[in-house]
Design a protein around this motif. Structure first.
Motif, PDB file in Angstrom:
ATOM      1  N   LYS A  81      28.497  50.427  41.790  1.00 37.47           N
ATOM      2  CA  LYS A  81      29.117  51.436  42.368  1.00 37.47           C
ATOM      3  C   LYS A  81      29.559  51.411  43.706  1.00 37.47           C
ATOM      4  CE  LYS A  81      28.608  56.522  43.322  1.00 37.47           C
ATOM      5  NZ  LYS A  81      27.798  57.692  43.152  1.00 37.47           N
ATOM      6  N   LYS A  82      30.754  51.775  44.113  1.00 37.98           N
ATOM      7  CA  LYS A  82      31.071  51.764  45.587  1.00 37.98           C
ATOM      8  C   LYS A  82      32.160  52.827  45.807  1.00 37.98           C
ATOM      9  CE  LYS A  82      32.997  48.893  49.510  1.00 37.98           C
ATOM     10  NZ  LYS A  82      31.590  49.244  50.524  1.00 37.98           N
ATOM     11  N   ASP A  83      31.487  53.694  46.931  1.00 33.37           N
ATOM     12  CA  ASP A  83      32.550  54.903  47.223  1.00 33.37           C
ATOM     13  C   ASP A  83      33.044  54.719  48.714  1.00 33.37           C
ATOM     14  OD1 ASP A  83      31.955  56.443  45.029  1.00 33.37           O
ATOM     15  OD2 ASP A  83      30.051  57.156  46.053  1.00 33.37           O
ATOM     16  N   THR A  84      34.484  55.007  48.849  1.00 37.98           N
ATOM     17  CA  THR A  84      35.052  54.928  50.421  1.00 37.98           C
ATOM     18  C   THR A  84      35.765  56.221  50.543  1.00 37.98           C
ATOM     19  OG1 THR A  84      37.207  53.992  49.356  1.00 37.98           O
ATOM     20  CG2 THR A  84      35.419  52.343  49.777  1.00 37.98           C
ATOM     21  N   ASN A  85      35.966  56.518  51.766  1.00 38.28           N
ATOM     22  CA  ASN A  85      36.597  57.609  52.324  1.00 38.28           C
ATOM     23  C   ASN A  85      37.449  57.142  53.542  1.00 38.28           C
ATOM     24  OD1 ASN A  85      36.196  60.177  54.585  1.00 38.28           O
ATOM     25  ND2 ASN A  85      36.842  60.776  52.417  1.00 38.28           N
ATOM     26  N   ALA A  86      38.484  57.855  53.704  1.00 39.74           N
ATOM     27  CA  ALA A  86      39.332  57.690  55.034  1.00 39.74           C
ATOM     28  C   ALA A  86      40.020  58.965  55.136  1.00 39.74           C
ATOM     29  CB  ALA A  86      40.464  56.673  54.902  1.00 39.74           C
ATOM     30  N   ASN A 108      37.634  57.569  47.108  1.00 37.99           N
ATOM     31  CA  ASN A 108      37.892  56.788  46.102  1.00 37.99           C
ATOM     32  C   ASN A 108      36.437  56.325  45.743  1.00 37.99           C
ATOM     33  OD1 ASN A 108      40.814  56.017  45.979  1.00 37.99           O
ATOM     34  ND2 ASN A 108      40.352  55.919  48.201  1.00 37.99           N
ATOM     35  N   SER A 109      36.160  56.429  44.408  1.00 40.67           N
ATOM     36  CA  SER A 109      34.813  55.977  43.545  1.00 40.67           C
ATOM     37  C   SER A 109      35.208  54.937  42.708  1.00 40.67           C
ATOM     38  CB  SER A 109      34.326  57.307  43.161  1.00 40.67           C
ATOM     39  OG  SER A 109      32.998  57.019  42.387  1.00 40.67           O
ATOM     40  N   TYR A 110      34.471  53.817  43.005  1.00 37.69           N
ATOM     41  CA  TYR A 110      34.830  52.583  42.123  1.00 37.69           C
ATOM     42  C   TYR A 110      33.474  52.301  41.319  1.00 37.69           C
ATOM     43  CZ  TYR A 110      38.281  51.724  45.296  1.00 37.69           C
ATOM     44  OH  TYR A 110      39.691  51.852  46.146  1.00 37.69           O
ATOM     45  N   ARG A 111      33.666  51.922  39.909  1.00 38.68           N
ATOM     46  CA  ARG A 111      32.603  51.589  39.070  1.00 38.68           C
ATOM     47  C   ARG A 111      32.967  50.130  38.415  1.00 38.68           C
ATOM     48  NH1 ARG A 111      31.537  55.662  41.666  1.00 38.68           N
ATOM     49  NH2 ARG A 111      30.372  57.221  41.011  1.00 38.68           N
TER      50      ARG A 111
END
Length: 249
Positions: free
Chosen positions: A157-162, A145-148
């Motif tokens: 900006k914030k990127d998350t991964n699972a 997921n990439s948030y702007r």
């Protein structure tokens, strides 16, 4: 915020069955099924650690508005009584929500969800017009997921991964209604606290053979998974119609 990830997957059993020939007389048979799954999703999603999960309830029409692409492929290799199943999917959605507050102008979220299922099994019941297989394997999940966030002061900006892997066990079956139509179904359970807390899948439908090497499969599938780890929550049920074409060689 109307936004979620979508996972597409598991057409296990759709057009899978080999003919009812004796095992000694049958060579390897391969089937490839590209398909689509028009699933809606409902449940609790939280993809940013530290932020609470949000309840969502979206139809496939809602998701379609934000869908960039979805790729789904199922395959099988059979040499009676043994069979190998493969299923993979990649889905990307992109959504921008206008906030219009003094602090936040808009929020953009891009999500990539991919799954990979691999299972090995064998036939436990077979006759001229039916086949029942039991199988075991794993289903791998990956969420990116990439948030702007756009504010008067700039863009954040914030990127998350699972990602996680679920062991699964299941059953698939088919029944030949006549020389053209077959009914099929599949069910599996998994997770057991290894990856997700628990997951289950149920699918049923029918296929129509246009020739010995080409058929059309139609059905309905439900996939439910409960994952909660390190602040990432994916506790959701997806359900909807599926449609695929099978090539046999």
């Amino acid at each position: 915020m109307r936004r979620t990830t979508l996972t597409g997957m598991f057409l296990a059993g759709a057009g899978l069955v080999a003919g009812a020939l004796p095992a000694a007389a049958q060579d390897w048979e391969f089937r490839i099924t590209p398909y689509v799954w028009g699933a809606g999703i409902a449940g609790d999603l939280g993809t940013i650690p530290g932020y609470p999960a949000q309840s969502i309830d979206l139809s496939f029409g809602d998701i379609w508005d934000d869908l960039d692409y979805g790729l789904f492929l199922f395959g099988s290799a059979r040499n009676d009584p043994w069979v190998i199943y493969f299923d993979g999917s990649v889905v990307q959605t992109d959504s921008t929500e206008k906030i219009g507050s003094p602090d936040v102008d808009k929020v953009n979220i891009k999500s990539d969800t991919s799954t990979l299922t691999l299972a090995f099994g064998g036939t436990v019941s077979q006759s001229y017009n039916h086949t029942v297989d039991l199988y075991g394997g794993f289903r791998y999940w990956n969420l990116d997921n990439s948030y702007r966030v756009y504010t008067p002061g700039g863009r954040f900006k914030k990127d998350t991964n699972a990602d996680w892997t679920d062991p699964i066990i299941g059953m698939s079956a088919r029944y030949a209604i006549n020389d053209r139509w077959q009914a099929f179904g599949a069910a599996d359970i998994g997770g057991f606290g290894v990856g997700s807390d628990f997951q289950w899948s149920l699918m049923a439908g029918a296929s129509y053979s246009f020739s010995e090497n080409f058929s059309l499969a139609m059905g309905w599938r439900v996939l439910d998974v409960d994952y909660d780890d390190n602040g990432v929550v994916f506790d959701a049920r997806q359900s909807g119609p599926l449609l695929g074409v099978t090539f046999r060689f």
